[in-house]
Scaffold this motif. Structure first.
Motif, short mmCIF file in Angstrom:
data_model
loop_
_atom_site.label_atom_id
_atom_site.label_comp_id
_atom_site.label_asym_id
_atom_site.label_seq_id
_atom_site.Cartn_x
_atom_site.Cartn_y
_atom_site.Cartn_z
N LEU A 27 0.82 -1.21 0.00
CA LEU A 27 0.00 0.00 0.00
C LEU A 27 0.85 1.27 0.00
CD1 LEU A 27 -2.90 1.08 0.12
CD2 LEU A 27 -2.78 0.89 2.61
N LEU A 28 1.97 1.21 0.69
CA LEU A 28 2.83 2.40 0.73
C LEU A 28 3.33 2.76 -0.67
CD1 LEU A 28 4.48 4.55 2.20
CD2 LEU A 28 6.25 2.84 2.60
N ARG A 29 3.74 1.75 -1.41
CA ARG A 29 4.26 2.03 -2.75
C ARG A 29 3.17 2.64 -3.64
NH1 ARG A 29 5.51 0.66 -7.87
NH2 ARG A 29 3.66 -0.65 -7.97
N THR A 41 9.66 6.66 5.61
CA THR A 41 11.10 6.90 5.77
C THR A 41 11.92 5.62 5.88
OG1 THR A 41 10.39 8.80 7.04
CG2 THR A 41 12.74 8.29 7.09
N CYS A 42 11.39 4.63 6.57
CA CYS A 42 12.22 3.43 6.79
C CYS A 42 12.00 2.37 5.71
CB CYS A 42 11.96 2.85 8.17
SG CYS A 42 10.41 1.92 8.29
N GLU A 43 11.22 2.69 4.72
CA GLU A 43 10.97 1.80 3.59
C GLU A 43 10.53 0.40 3.99
OE1 GLU A 43 14.45 2.14 1.26
OE2 GLU A 43 13.83 4.08 0.45
N GLY A 44 9.57 0.37 4.88
CA GLY A 44 8.96 -0.91 5.21
C GLY A 44 9.64 -1.69 6.31
N GLN A 45 10.57 -1.08 7.00
CA GLN A 45 11.27 -1.81 8.07
C GLN A 45 10.53 -1.73 9.41
OE1 GLN A 45 14.13 -3.59 7.24
NE2 GLN A 45 13.29 -2.95 5.27
N MET A 46 9.38 -1.11 9.43
CA MET A 46 8.60 -0.91 10.65
C MET A 46 9.40 -0.17 11.71
SD MET A 46 5.85 -3.69 11.75
CE MET A 46 6.47 -5.23 11.15
N ALA A 47 10.06 0.86 11.30
CA ALA A 47 10.88 1.62 12.23
C ALA A 47 10.56 3.10 12.22
CB ALA A 47 12.36 1.41 11.90
N CYS A 48 9.46 3.51 11.57
CA CYS A 48 9.26 4.96 11.50
C CYS A 48 7.81 5.39 11.76
CB CYS A 48 9.71 5.49 10.14
SG CYS A 48 8.67 5.01 8.77
N SER A 49 6.85 4.68 11.27
CA SER A 49 5.43 5.02 11.35
C SER A 49 5.02 6.22 10.49
CB SER A 49 4.94 5.19 12.79
OG SER A 49 5.20 6.47 13.29
N THR A 50 5.89 6.70 9.62
CA THR A 50 5.51 7.80 8.73
C THR A 50 4.65 7.31 7.56
OG1 THR A 50 7.55 7.60 7.47
CG2 THR A 50 7.53 9.20 9.27
N CYS A 51 4.36 6.03 7.54
CA CYS A 51 3.48 5.51 6.49
C CYS A 51 2.09 5.23 7.06
CB CYS A 51 4.07 4.23 5.89
SG CYS A 51 4.17 2.91 7.10
N HIS A 52 1.82 5.77 8.23
CA HIS A 52 0.56 5.56 8.92
C HIS A 52 -0.64 6.05 8.09
CE1 HIS A 52 -2.06 7.51 12.30
NE2 HIS A 52 -2.60 6.39 11.89
N ARG A 85 -3.32 1.79 10.45
CA ARG A 85 -2.38 0.73 10.04
C ARG A 85 -1.14 1.39 9.44
NH1 ARG A 85 -4.14 -4.65 9.60
NH2 ARG A 85 -1.92 -4.96 9.30
N LEU A 86 -0.09 0.59 9.30
CA LEU A 86 1.09 1.06 8.59
C LEU A 86 0.97 0.60 7.14
CD1 LEU A 86 3.91 0.18 11.16
CD2 LEU A 86 2.82 2.40 10.77
N ALA A 87 0.99 1.57 6.23
CA ALA A 87 0.77 1.22 4.82
C ALA A 87 1.81 0.24 4.30
CB ALA A 87 0.76 2.49 3.98
N CYS A 88 3.02 0.31 4.82
CA CYS A 88 4.08 -0.57 4.30
C CYS A 88 3.83 -2.02 4.65
CB CYS A 88 5.45 -0.14 4.79
SG CYS A 88 5.70 -0.37 6.56
N GLN A 89 2.94 -2.27 5.59
CA GLN A 89 2.68 -3.65 6.02
C GLN A 89 1.45 -4.24 5.34
OE1 GLN A 89 4.95 -5.26 7.91
NE2 GLN A 89 6.01 -3.33 7.51
FE1 FES Z 1 8.43 2.96 8.11
FE2 FES Z 1 6.19 1.82 7.24
S1 FES Z 1 7.67 2.86 6.09
S2 FES Z 1 6.98 1.89 9.24
#
Ligand code: FES
Length: 113
Positions: A27-29, A41-52, A85-89
């Protein structure tokens, strides 16, 4: 064929962008390809939450449950709600056709109305 549609609602709720997605995309992409203001920011590493993103209540149950790690990151996300949710997940599947998510107001520094 990209026949899965995802709707992104702007933070103020006034604009909806409908994006075409394919199964297997995340979803983030999709959001980024369609100029949605999600940093990721963390490109899907679940370390930022900026994809909320905030998932529409009707669609929330269609998504697989968040992992504990995702829940922990969401606890830190500004303006998180019950359906956040986190879009990257989120991996797009055919079942998610019509999914609607909203960009959190806080990501643009505007308070929700
Ligand atoms: Fe960082 Fe989703 S991109 S948590």
């Amino acid at each position: 064929m990209s026949d899965i549609k995802i709707n992104f609602v702007s933070a103020d709720g006034e604009k909806t962008v409908t994006a075409a997605a394919e199964a297997g995309d995340d979803l983030l992409r999709i959001a980024q390809v369609h100029d949605q203001p999600l940093e990721g920011t963390c490109e899907g590493q679940m370390a930022c939450s900026t994809c909320h993103v905030i998932v529409a209540a009707d669609d929330f149950d269609k998504l697989p449950e968040a992992t504990e790690m995702e829940e922990d990151m969401l606890d830190l996300a500004a303006g998180a709600r019950r359906t956040s949710r986190l879009a990257c997940q989120i991996t797009i599947t055919a079942e998610l056709d019509g999914l609607t998510v909203q960009i959190p107001a806080e990501s643009r520094n505007m308070q929700g109305v």
